[in-house]
Design an enzyme around this catalytic site. Structure first.
Site, PDB file in Angstrom:
ATOM      1  N   LYS A 368      -2.820   5.821   2.289  1.00 12.71           N
ATOM      2  CA  LYS A 368      -3.408   5.119   3.436  1.00 12.71           C
ATOM      3  C   LYS A 368      -4.855   4.790   3.088  1.00 12.71           C
ATOM      4  O   LYS A 368      -5.789   5.535   3.407  1.00 12.71           O
ATOM      5  CB  LYS A 368      -3.320   5.988   4.691  1.00 12.71           C
ATOM      6  CG  LYS A 368      -3.453   5.197   5.996  1.00 12.71           C
ATOM      7  CD  LYS A 368      -2.246   4.307   6.229  1.00 12.71           C
ATOM      8  CE  LYS A 368      -2.336   3.592   7.568  1.00 12.71           C
ATOM      9  NZ  LYS A 368      -1.215   2.688   7.794  1.00 12.71           N
ATOM     10  N   SER A 562       2.295  -0.774   8.511  1.00 16.20           N
ATOM     11  CA  SER A 562       1.677   0.182   9.426  1.00 16.20           C
ATOM     12  C   SER A 562       2.248  -0.031  10.827  1.00 16.20           C
ATOM     13  O   SER A 562       3.438   0.127  11.039  1.00 16.20           O
ATOM     14  CB  SER A 562       0.153   0.036   9.391  1.00 16.20           C
ATOM     15  OG  SER A 562      -0.476   1.125  10.038  1.00 16.20           O
TER      16      SER A 562
END
Length: 725
Positions: A368, A562
């Site tokens: 991430k 996401s």
């Protein structure tokens, strides 16, 4: 007077069924037929059997719900029709005869596609009995066969009829009454034009014959069909998901991907269209969008149809789009620039340090990486791994595609890409293109290569088709989730030309589609990098409720990562393009600490608080260790919910989802291998799948959210009106 009034139907129309007449001719028989709100259509009728030449002409027109009929016998008749529901309509007419005022009231009920019931109270006037006409129409097979029965209470007369279109563009209608009245009609339609003849005979009246000519804005069936039509498409400007309004810095959207896919696929199935002339004027589009268009063009060519491409210059994206065309032609001083692919990561930490700003964050998932670009001055090994993987995947796709299209080895293609920049003559020599011509030479070349042809412009080809059905077709709704996911409404930014995906807007659209009985399936088209986790979950919940009632198919555009993947995972089937960016199953939280900036510019901020962590998310300071621990627990909780929902939706184990999660992004090809999507395919692939799922090949496609008024949309509307005149 009575004979004049009732004679109008005989003098102008030999016979028109009350239940099945629903274009401009509805002015004469049942004004409720105007409720179909058809586009502009016009009839001219001439009575060959009339005694007086001056009384043999009549005209009828319809513009949406409004109708007008003009005849020497009855003067001017005004009509209006409207729908009270999807199956019930009302209409009314007004006219004046010999100084007296009259009116008609019409009713039309169409509870399903097989049955139509009409009722007309005609010639309503003061102190005068009206006449009642009632009719029923039945379509036992399809819209090409109609059985009618009409009864006039004034004349005590029943008329039975059969209407058919045995060949597309040829209409045959016959009617018979027990009193031996016979009425016949033959009609021919040729796209926007039509002609025909009514004939009627009975024992009491002389033969009557009425001919007509008609024009329709909507495209009807064609009796005479020709080939060797070439559809001319010019791609320019920005090609994106939705039309954009006016913006200061963002380029307006010239075409949506759906418009182009619809145009190409319509031409693919049209036997009159034998090829496409595709002109490229530096169109701007993402690589996944290019792949969608290329897939449509390749399917078109697979039908044995030709594609001729003309461009001043070609860059890598445009060349990828057209590399499989029959002929690629560029301008003599044009160039082919296929310089390979690159990506760039911009690291902001150095600039933020100079400004006295610190990026403070916590994340779940080693991949991430969004906070890295603000908090680190070098990329992590994980980020390098992901970026290189995406470049490799896209590069291999390009090399293999070019090799297949131009009949080259992959080594030769790699050599071409390493060279990169070619003049027009060099590109022809390297077999990257086929011809070098000036644009004014193009038509002559195509004629020599292809034979005699007729060009059709994309604007004319996109005209609305006539709907022969009695009830609206079932709907498939495409809902666009484009841009960063936020709470509140979806909005267009007039400064940047970008959109956000508002949870409130998407929820409302899903609720409405779920409640609409005409909507049989929903396609969620996602082009979003994610955003607010809470907003994403609001959309997820609405999708969960909707999926239990109607199929929800997901089509991924350039990005569905996401939060974009969070709202995609529930799809009955998920389609992605090979280079779609998706996944990124992870979560982070970040804030910018600006205290140093304020100190640099001499500003003091004094903060008072009650509660140890009241200023936890303020820009005054970084997180404390206790706060960091609490924040990480919250992020971990959200991540656990995320992977749990993915596992349930995709029928995978938690451990497996975690292994392909960790915030890592994947291309569509990779996501398919890792079971995050179901199939590779475009928006059109998703639409075809939805049709198969609901067992309907003919549907109305509803695009949501609807385009709102803007200066750009008004300009485009005026332009289209002028070009269609």
């Amino acid at each position: 007077m009575t004979q004049i009034i009732l004679g109008f139907l005989i003098a102008i129309n030999l016979f028109l069924p009350v239940s099945s007449t629903d274009d401009a001719l509805a002015n004469f028989i049942n004004p409720a037929g105007l409720s179909t709100a058809r586009n502009f259509n016009l009839y001219y009728l001439y009575n060959f059997s009339g005694q007086n030449f001056n009384q043999n002409h009549s005209v009828a027109l319809q513009v949406k719900n409004f109708g007008l009929a003009v005849s020497e016998l009855r003067g001017v008749k005004f009509s209006l029709g409207g729908s009270l529901s999807k199956s019930f309509s009302l209409g009314a007419s007004y006219y004046k005869v010999v100084g007296r005022h009259f009116g008609d009231i019409g009713i039309l009920a169409r509870p399903n596609r097989y049955l139509s019931i009409g009722l007309v109270i005609e010639s309503i006037a003061h102190r005068r009995p009206a006449n009642y006409l009632v009719g029923i129409g039945i379509r036992p097979i399809n819209e090409r066969w109609t059985v009618t029965a009409d009864y006039s209470y004034h004349k005590k007369k029943l008329m039975l009829g059969l209407e058919t279109e045995p060949i597309a563009g040829l209409q045959l209608k016959g009617y018979y009454s027990p009193d031996r009245t016979v009425a016949l009609q033959i009609g021919i339609s040729q796209a926007q034009y039509g002609l025909g003849l009514f004939y009627k005979k009975n024992q009491n009246l002389a033969d009557k014959a009425i001919g007509y000519l008609s024009f329709h804005k909507e495209i009807r069936h064609k009796l005479l069909r020709s080939k060797n039509h070439l559809l001319e498409i010019t791609l320019h400007g920005r090609i994106d998901e939705q039309k954009s309004g006016f913006s200061l810095f963002g380029a307006p959207v010239s075409f949506t991907i759906y418009e182009l896919l619809s145009l190409i696929n319509k031409a693919k199935d049209d036997n009159e269209v034998s090829g496409i002339i595709l002109r490229l004027q530096n169109p701007q589009m993402g690589f996944s969008t290019t792949q969608e268009l290329k897939l449509a063009l390749d399917d078109f060519r697979a039908r044995g149809k030709k594609i001729f491409v003309y461009a001043p210059n070609l860059n890598l994206t445009n060349y990828y789009l057209v590399c499989n065309a029959d002929k690629i032609i560029i301008h003599p001083v044009g160039e082919v620039a296929i310089l390979g692919i690159t990506t760039q990561a911009t690291l902001m930490k150095g600039a933020l340090d100079k400004l006295g700003i610190t990026a403070d964050y916590e994340r779940i998932g080693k991949y991430k990486n969004a906070p890295e670009f603000y908090a680190q001055d070098s990329l992590s090994p994980e980020t390098y791994e992901v970026l290189n993987s995406i470049l490799d995947n896209c590069y291999q796709e390009i090399v293999k595609t070019f090799a297949r299209a131009r009949n080259k080895s992959e080594e030769e293609v790699i050599a071409d890409l390493d060279c990169g920049l070619f003049t027009s003559s060099k590109a022809k020599e390297q077999k990257l293109i086929d011809l070098v011509l000036y644009e004014d030479q193009l038509d002559s070349f195509i004629k020599a290569e292809f034979g005699k042809f007729k060009k059709i412009s994309q604007n004319n080809y996109q005209q609305e088709s006539y709907n022969y059905r009695w009830r609206p077709l079932p709907k498939i709704t495409i809902i666009y989730a484009e841009g960063e996911i936020t709470e509140g409404e979806s909005r267009f930014n007039p400064l940047t030309g970008t959109r956000n995906c508002g949870a409130k807007t998407i929820k409302k659209l899903l609720e409405e589609a779920r409640a609409d009985p005409e909507v049989k399936a929903i396609i969620l088209r996602i082009d979003s990098p994610g955003g607010d986790g809470f907003a994403s979950d609001l959309i997820w919940r609405e999708l969960y409720l909707t999926k239990n009632k109607k199929p929800v198919i997901v089509s991924m555009g350039s990005v569905a990562a996401s939060g974009g993947y969070y709202i995609a995972m529930l799809g009955n089937k998920i389609f992605a393009m090979p280079t779609t960016i998706t996944g990124s199953i992870g979560v982070f939280s970040m804030k910018f600490v600006t205290q140093g900036l304020y100190e640099k510019i001499g500003i003091k901020r004094i903060q008072l608080k009650r509660g140890v962590h009241a200023d936890m998310f303020s820009q005054e300071r970084t997180f404390t260790e206790d706060e960091r621990m609490v924040l990480k627990e919250q992020l971990s909780s959200f991540y656990e919910q995320f992977i749990s929902k993915v596992a349930n939706a995709r029928n995978l184990s938690l451990a497996y989802v975690d292994s392909v999660g960790q915030g890592r992004i994947w291309t569509g090809n990779e996501a398919l291998d890792h079971k995050l999507v179901d199939s590779l395919g475009s928006l059109w692939t998703a639409l075809e799948y939805a049709k198969d799922l609901i067992h309907q090949r003919e549907v109305i496609v509803e695009i949501l959210p609807k385009e709102k008024f803007s200066i750009h949309s008004l300009t485009r509307l005026l332009f289209n009106m002028l070009t269609n005149l």
